[in-house]
Motif scaffolding. Structure first.
Motif, PDB file in Angstrom:
ATOM      1  N   ALA A 173       0.915  -1.181   0.074  1.00  0.00           N
ATOM      2  CA  ALA A 173       0.143   0.063  -0.136  1.00  0.00           C
ATOM      3  C   ALA A 173       0.989   1.301   0.093  1.00  0.00           C
ATOM      4  O   ALA A 173       0.386   2.327  -0.074  1.00  0.00           O
ATOM      5  N   GLY A 174       2.193   1.148  -0.157  1.00  0.00           N
ATOM      6  CA  GLY A 174       3.066   2.350   0.029  1.00  0.00           C
ATOM      7  C   GLY A 174       3.240   2.759   1.343  1.00  0.00           C
ATOM      8  O   GLY A 174       3.966   4.101   1.366  1.00  0.00           O
ATOM      9  N   HIS A 175       3.349   2.023   2.304  1.00  0.00           N
ATOM     10  CA  HIS A 175       3.632   2.276   3.614  1.00  0.00           C
ATOM     11  C   HIS A 175       4.517   1.081   4.188  1.00  0.00           C
ATOM     12  O   HIS A 175       4.249   0.820   5.111  1.00  0.00           O
ATOM     13  N   ALA A 176       5.585   1.015   3.747  1.00  0.00           N
ATOM     14  CA  ALA A 176       6.638  -0.183   3.926  1.00  0.00           C
ATOM     15  C   ALA A 176       7.149   0.537   5.388  1.00  0.00           C
ATOM     16  O   ALA A 176       7.783   1.337   5.441  1.00  0.00           O
ATOM     17  N   PRO A 177       7.165  -0.431   6.273  1.00  0.00           N
ATOM     18  CA  PRO A 177       8.020  -0.254   7.745  1.00  0.00           C
ATOM     19  C   PRO A 177       9.375  -0.306   7.285  1.00  0.00           C
ATOM     20  O   PRO A 177       9.812  -1.464   6.728  1.00  0.00           O
ATOM     21  N   VAL A 178      10.196   0.377   7.847  1.00  0.00           N
ATOM     22  CA  VAL A 178      11.602   0.257   7.735  1.00  0.00           C
ATOM     23  C   VAL A 178      12.360   0.336   8.879  1.00  0.00           C
ATOM     24  O   VAL A 178      13.722   0.093   9.240  1.00  0.00           O
ATOM     25  N   ARG A 179      11.644   0.643  10.258  1.00  0.00           N
ATOM     26  CA  ARG A 179      12.221   0.851  11.273  1.00  0.00           C
ATOM     27  C   ARG A 179      10.968   0.451  12.503  1.00  0.00           C
ATOM     28  O   ARG A 179      10.021   0.588  12.373  1.00  0.00           O
ATOM     29  N   PHE A 180      11.591  -0.329  13.548  1.00  0.00           N
ATOM     30  CA  PHE A 180      10.654  -0.651  14.711  1.00  0.00           C
ATOM     31  C   PHE A 180      11.329  -0.348  16.058  1.00  0.00           C
ATOM     32  O   PHE A 180      12.505  -0.221  16.410  1.00  0.00           O
ATOM     33  N   ARG A 181      10.197   0.223  16.931  1.00  0.00           N
ATOM     34  CA  ARG A 181      10.525   0.227  18.247  1.00  0.00           C
ATOM     35  C   ARG A 181      10.079  -0.567  19.123  1.00  0.00           C
ATOM     36  O   ARG A 181       8.761  -0.739  19.222  1.00  0.00           O
ATOM     37  N   GLU A 182      10.913  -1.233  20.054  1.00  0.00           N
ATOM     38  CA  GLU A 182      10.021  -1.979  20.854  1.00  0.00           C
ATOM     39  C   GLU A 182      10.311  -1.855  22.403  1.00  0.00           C
ATOM     40  O   GLU A 182      11.381  -1.510  22.831  1.00  0.00           O
ATOM     41  N   ASP A 183       9.392  -1.515  23.221  1.00  0.00           N
ATOM     42  CA  ASP A 183       9.384  -1.422  24.774  1.00  0.00           C
ATOM     43  C   ASP A 183       9.032  -2.627  25.383  1.00  0.00           C
ATOM     44  O   ASP A 183       7.825  -3.136  24.933  1.00  0.00           O
ATOM     45  N   VAL A 184       9.816  -3.369  26.265  1.00  0.00           N
ATOM     46  CA  VAL A 184       9.605  -4.410  27.045  1.00  0.00           C
ATOM     47  C   VAL A 184       9.490  -4.384  28.263  1.00  0.00           C
ATOM     48  O   VAL A 184      10.281  -3.519  28.846  1.00  0.00           O
ATOM     49  N   VAL A 185       8.487  -4.660  28.869  1.00  0.00           N
ATOM     50  CA  VAL A 185       8.249  -4.519  30.571  1.00  0.00           C
ATOM     51  C   VAL A 185       7.840  -6.092  31.093  1.00  0.00           C
ATOM     52  O   VAL A 185       7.008  -6.943  30.456  1.00  0.00           O
ATOM     53  N   ALA A 186       8.640  -6.455  31.965  1.00  0.00           N
ATOM     54  CA  ALA A 186       8.320  -7.716  32.722  1.00  0.00           C
ATOM     55  C   ALA A 186       7.412  -7.284  33.981  1.00  0.00           C
ATOM     56  O   ALA A 186       7.507  -6.370  34.360  1.00  0.00           O
ATOM     57  N   THR A 209       5.544  -3.735  23.540  1.00  0.00           N
ATOM     58  CA  THR A 209       4.852  -2.357  22.525  1.00  0.00           C
ATOM     59  C   THR A 209       5.865  -2.280  21.604  1.00  0.00           C
ATOM     60  O   THR A 209       6.977  -1.910  21.661  1.00  0.00           O
ATOM     61  N   ARG A 210       5.301  -2.682  20.337  1.00  0.00           N
ATOM     62  CA  ARG A 210       6.184  -2.575  19.039  1.00  0.00           C
ATOM     63  C   ARG A 210       5.410  -1.468  18.329  1.00  0.00           C
ATOM     64  O   ARG A 210       4.336  -1.769  17.792  1.00  0.00           O
ATOM     65  N   THR A 211       6.341  -0.456  17.683  1.00  0.00           N
ATOM     66  CA  THR A 211       5.816   0.679  16.804  1.00  0.00           C
ATOM     67  C   THR A 211       6.592   0.194  15.337  1.00  0.00           C
ATOM     68  O   THR A 211       7.756   0.439  15.361  1.00  0.00           O
ATOM     69  N   ALA A 212       5.677   0.537  14.478  1.00  0.00           N
ATOM     70  CA  ALA A 212       6.473   0.396  12.983  1.00  0.00           C
ATOM     71  C   ALA A 212       6.498   1.661  12.149  1.00  0.00           C
ATOM     72  O   ALA A 212       5.393   2.436  12.262  1.00  0.00           O
ATOM     73  N   TYR A 213       7.476   1.908  11.871  1.00  0.00           N
ATOM     74  CA  TYR A 213       7.871   3.242  11.000  1.00  0.00           C
ATOM     75  C   TYR A 213       8.117   3.289   9.562  1.00  0.00           C
ATOM     76  O   TYR A 213       8.902   2.377   9.090  1.00  0.00           O
ATOM     77  N   THR A 214       7.673   4.186   8.779  1.00  0.00           N
ATOM     78  CA  THR A 214       8.044   4.171   7.575  1.00  0.00           C
ATOM     79  C   THR A 214       9.298   4.842   7.329  1.00  0.00           C
ATOM     80  O   THR A 214       9.827   5.593   8.299  1.00  0.00           O
ATOM     81  N   GLN A 215       9.729   5.124   6.099  1.00  0.00           N
ATOM     82  CA  GLN A 215      11.048   5.785   5.594  1.00  0.00           C
ATOM     83  C   GLN A 215      11.088   7.206   6.270  1.00  0.00           C
ATOM     84  O   GLN A 215      12.005   7.827   6.821  1.00  0.00           O
TER      85      GLN A 215
END
Length: 239
Positions: A173-186, A209-215
Motif C-alpha cells: 500500500a506504499g507504507h513499508a515499515p523500515v524501522r521498529f521500536r520495541e518497549d519491553v516490560v516484565a 509494545t512495538r511501533t512500526a515506522y516508514t521511511q
C-alpha cells in the motif's frame, strides 16, 4: 527446621541436577519425615518453590520441577510481524499456530493508541487480535492497530491478511515499515491474562509494545503483545 530451609535445600537439589525438569519432588509426607516438621511447614516449603516459578503442581500427582524449553523470539534477522511471528519461531521447532480472534475494520482508538500513531481526532483504526498456541497451550496474545485510512480496502482489514502478514500489505500500500521500536516490560499478569494464556502461578509475562515506522518516520502500526515469560526468550543484537 523452617519452610525456608526446606525450600533452600530443594532449590539447591534442583540447581545441581539432583531433580531435573519433569522430576517429582518429595511429597509433604516425605518432607515431614525427613525434616521432622509439621505438614504446614513442609507445604509452605514446597509452595515457596512454586512461587519462584521452579515447580508446578499437578493435582493428585504431586509437585514437579518445571521444564523451561523457551520459544526463541529472534529479531536479529529482521523485524517481527506479530501476525506472522510463527514464521520465524517455527524454525526453532516450537510448532506454533496462530488463531485470529477478531478483526475490526473501523474502531475508535484509545488515547494511548491515538498518540502512538499520531492520529487526529475522529480518525479510526483497524484492529487485529490474535492468539498464538504451542501444542494447544496459548503462549502469546497480540493486538495490532493500523490507521483505517491505510488499512481500508486491503487484506489488513480482512480475517486472512495473506502471505507476509501486515507488514507485507503495508508495503504493497506504499507504507513499508523500515524501522521498529520495541518497549519491553516484565510484570505479573492480570486475571484475564492468566485465564487467556493459562499461565502457571508465579509466572510473569513480558509485555511488548512495538511501533512500526516508514521511511519518513511515520508510525503505521502499533502492537501490544503479551507473552508468557515461562515460554519465551527474547533475543536481540545490539551494535
Amino acid at each position: 527446621m523452617t519452610a525456608a530451609s526446606i525450600a533452600k535445600d530443594l532449590r539447591a537439589a534442583i540447581r545441581s541436577g539432583t531433580y531435573g525438569p519433569g522430576d517429582r519432588l518429595p511429597s509433604e509426607a516425605a518432607l515431614m519425615s525427613t525434616y521432622g516438621v509439621a505438614r504446614m511447614t513442609a507445604r509452605h516449603g514446597l509452595s515457596m518453590l512454586k512461587d519462584e516459578g521452579l515447580t508446578v503442581t499437578r493435582h493428585g500427582s504431586g509437585v514437579f520441577v518445571r521444564a523451561f524449553e523457551p520459544i526463541v523470539r529472534d529479531t536479529t534477522g529482521g523485524p517481527v510481524d506479530a501476525s506472522t511471528v510463527t514464521a520465524e519461531i517455527d524454525e526453532t521447532g516450537a510448532g506454533l499456530t496462530v488463531r485470529t480472534l477478531g478483526v475490526t475494520a473501523e474502531a475508535e482508538p484509545s488515547e494511548k493508541v491515538r498518540t502512538a500513531l499520531g492520529l487526529s481526532d475522529g480518525a479510526s483504526v483497524t484492529v487485529r487480535e490474535r492468539l498464538h498456541l504451542r501444542e494447544r497451550k496459548p503462549v502469546l496474545f497480540a493486538t495490532s492497530y493500523v490507521p483505517s485510512a491505510i488499512a481500508a480496502g486491503t487484506p489488513i482489514a480482512d480475517e486472512e491478511v495473506g502471505p507476509g502478514g501486515t507488514h507485507a500489505r503495508l508495503a504493497e500500500a506504499g507504507h513499508a515499515p523500515v524501522r521498529f521500536r520495541e518497549d519491553v516490560v516484565a510484570r505479573m499478569p492480570s486475571i484475564e491474562e492468566i485465564e487467556e494464556l493459562r499461565i502457571e502461578p508465579g509466572t510473569p509475562v513480558l509485555s511488548v509494545t512495538r511501533t512500526a515506522y516508514t521511511q519518513d518516520d511515520t508510525p503505521v502500526e502499533v502492537s501490544y503483545v503479551v507473552l508468557d515469560a515461562g515460554e519465551f526468550m527474547l533475543r536481540y543484537d545490539i551494535d
